[in-house]
Write a protein that holds these residues in place. Structure first.
Motif, short mmCIF file in Angstrom:
data_model
loop_
_atom_site.label_atom_id
_atom_site.label_comp_id
_atom_site.label_asym_id
_atom_site.label_seq_id
_atom_site.Cartn_x
_atom_site.Cartn_y
_atom_site.Cartn_z
N TRP A 135 -0.15 0.82 14.10
CA TRP A 135 0.50 -0.45 14.43
C TRP A 135 -0.50 -1.56 14.16
N THR A 136 0.03 -2.74 13.92
CA THR A 136 -0.81 -3.89 13.58
C THR A 136 -0.47 -5.04 14.52
N ALA A 137 -1.50 -5.68 15.06
CA ALA A 137 -1.29 -6.85 15.91
C ALA A 137 -0.63 -7.95 15.10
N LYS A 138 0.30 -8.63 15.73
CA LYS A 138 1.13 -9.63 15.04
C LYS A 138 0.31 -10.63 14.23
N GLU A 139 -0.75 -11.15 14.80
CA GLU A 139 -1.52 -12.20 14.13
C GLU A 139 -2.35 -11.69 12.96
N HIS A 140 -2.37 -10.36 12.75
CA HIS A 140 -3.16 -9.80 11.65
C HIS A 140 -2.28 -9.16 10.58
N ARG A 141 -0.98 -9.31 10.68
CA ARG A 141 -0.08 -8.74 9.67
C ARG A 141 -0.13 -9.55 8.38
N GLY A 142 0.17 -8.87 7.27
CA GLY A 142 0.26 -9.53 5.99
C GLY A 142 -1.06 -9.74 5.29
N ARG A 143 -2.12 -9.15 5.80
CA ARG A 143 -3.45 -9.31 5.20
C ARG A 143 -3.96 -8.04 4.52
N GLY A 144 -3.17 -6.97 4.59
CA GLY A 144 -3.57 -5.72 3.96
C GLY A 144 -4.51 -4.87 4.79
N TYR A 145 -4.76 -5.26 6.04
CA TYR A 145 -5.69 -4.50 6.87
C TYR A 145 -5.20 -3.07 7.13
N THR A 146 -3.91 -2.92 7.42
CA THR A 146 -3.42 -1.59 7.77
C THR A 146 -3.39 -0.68 6.56
N THR A 147 -3.09 -1.21 5.39
CA THR A 147 -3.16 -0.41 4.17
C THR A 147 -4.60 0.05 3.93
N GLU A 148 -5.54 -0.88 4.06
CA GLU A 148 -6.96 -0.55 3.87
C GLU A 148 -7.42 0.50 4.88
N ALA A 149 -7.00 0.35 6.12
CA ALA A 149 -7.37 1.32 7.16
C ALA A 149 -6.73 2.68 6.88
N THR A 150 -5.50 2.69 6.44
CA THR A 150 -4.81 3.95 6.14
C THR A 150 -5.53 4.70 5.02
N LEU A 151 -5.90 4.01 3.96
CA LEU A 151 -6.62 4.66 2.87
C LEU A 151 -7.99 5.15 3.30
N THR A 152 -8.68 4.38 4.13
CA THR A 152 -10.00 4.79 4.63
C THR A 152 -9.87 6.06 5.47
N ALA A 153 -8.89 6.07 6.37
CA ALA A 153 -8.69 7.24 7.23
C ALA A 153 -8.22 8.45 6.41
N ALA A 154 -7.41 8.22 5.39
CA ALA A 154 -6.93 9.33 4.56
C ALA A 154 -8.09 9.98 3.80
N ARG A 155 -8.96 9.17 3.22
CA ARG A 155 -10.12 9.74 2.52
C ARG A 155 -10.97 10.58 3.47
N TRP A 156 -11.15 10.07 4.68
CA TRP A 156 -11.92 10.81 5.68
C TRP A 156 -11.22 12.12 6.04
N ALA A 157 -9.91 12.07 6.27
CA ALA A 157 -9.18 13.28 6.65
C ALA A 157 -9.22 14.33 5.55
N PHE A 158 -9.09 13.88 4.30
CA PHE A 158 -9.13 14.83 3.19
C PHE A 158 -10.50 15.48 3.05
N THR A 159 -11.55 14.75 3.35
CA THR A 159 -12.90 15.30 3.14
C THR A 159 -13.49 15.92 4.40
N ALA A 160 -13.27 15.34 5.55
CA ALA A 160 -13.92 15.83 6.78
C ALA A 160 -13.06 16.81 7.57
N LEU A 161 -11.75 16.72 7.44
CA LEU A 161 -10.86 17.58 8.23
C LEU A 161 -10.23 18.70 7.42
#
Length: 192
Positions: A96-122
């Protein structure tokens, strides 16, 4: 698993702690967060405390759910993201994304960062994303992160006592240019 902190170009993904309780509570007051997620509604301070003090740390300790606060470098909370083990080699991402931070691509960036970690570390070979049909903001994040949409699962989500249809999409290591831990034999057409 011991909690880890991940970084991207603009973000720090760090385990939530009790010092984040007030920020989580404030962000979760947004009607869209309450509408499209499974958090309690109304969302009380006690819910935020349980999330930051018990639920998130217990997931890390049990090696089952890895919850990150998504922060700007100054520790401003932009949202939250969890990677939850669902089956051997498969995890599900939720955010979920806080209302004032939507539309900046933060959640997409976080999703890709977490996905790379999950693929390699988990040793995960498939990350699933699910959202109730109609949650177009979440769907846009999954699309921008490169998830492949697989369809609609009928009555697959229980949202506050009502069965709802959900969209399903997946991301594989190869989608990010990473090797998988097991071979993948893709489907090559309909049976004759």
């Amino acid at each position: 698993m011991d909690p880890v902190t991940l970084t991207s170009d603009r973000l720090v993904l760090a385990p939530l702690t009790p010092r984040d309780t007030d920020a989580v509570h404030t962000a979760a007051q947004d009607p869209d967060v309450q509408r499209w997620t499974t958090i309690p509604s109304p969302y009380l301070p006690a819910h935020a405390r349980a999330f930051t003090e018990r639920l998130a740390p217990d997931g890390w300790a049990g090696d089952t759910m890895f919850t990150f606060g998504v922060f700007l470098p100054d520790r401003t909370l932009t949202g939250a993201l969890s990677v939850t083990r669902r089956a051997p080699g498969t995890a599900e991402v939720g955010f979920w994304t806080a209302k004032e931070h939507r539309g900046r691509g933060y959640t997409t960036e976080a999703t890709l960062t977490a996905a790379r970690w999950a693929f390699t570390a988990l040793a995960v070979d498939r990350i699933e994303w699910r959202a109730e049909v109609g949650n177009t903001a979440s769907r846009a994040v999954a699309h921008r992160a490169g998830f492949t949409f697989e369809g609609v699962l009928r009555a697959a989500l229980d949202h506050r006592g009502t069965r709802r249809d959900c969209w399903l999409a997946s991301l594989l290591p190869a989608d990010l240019g990473l090797p998988g831990t097991t071979p993948h034999l893709p489907h090559r057409g309909a049976p004759s």
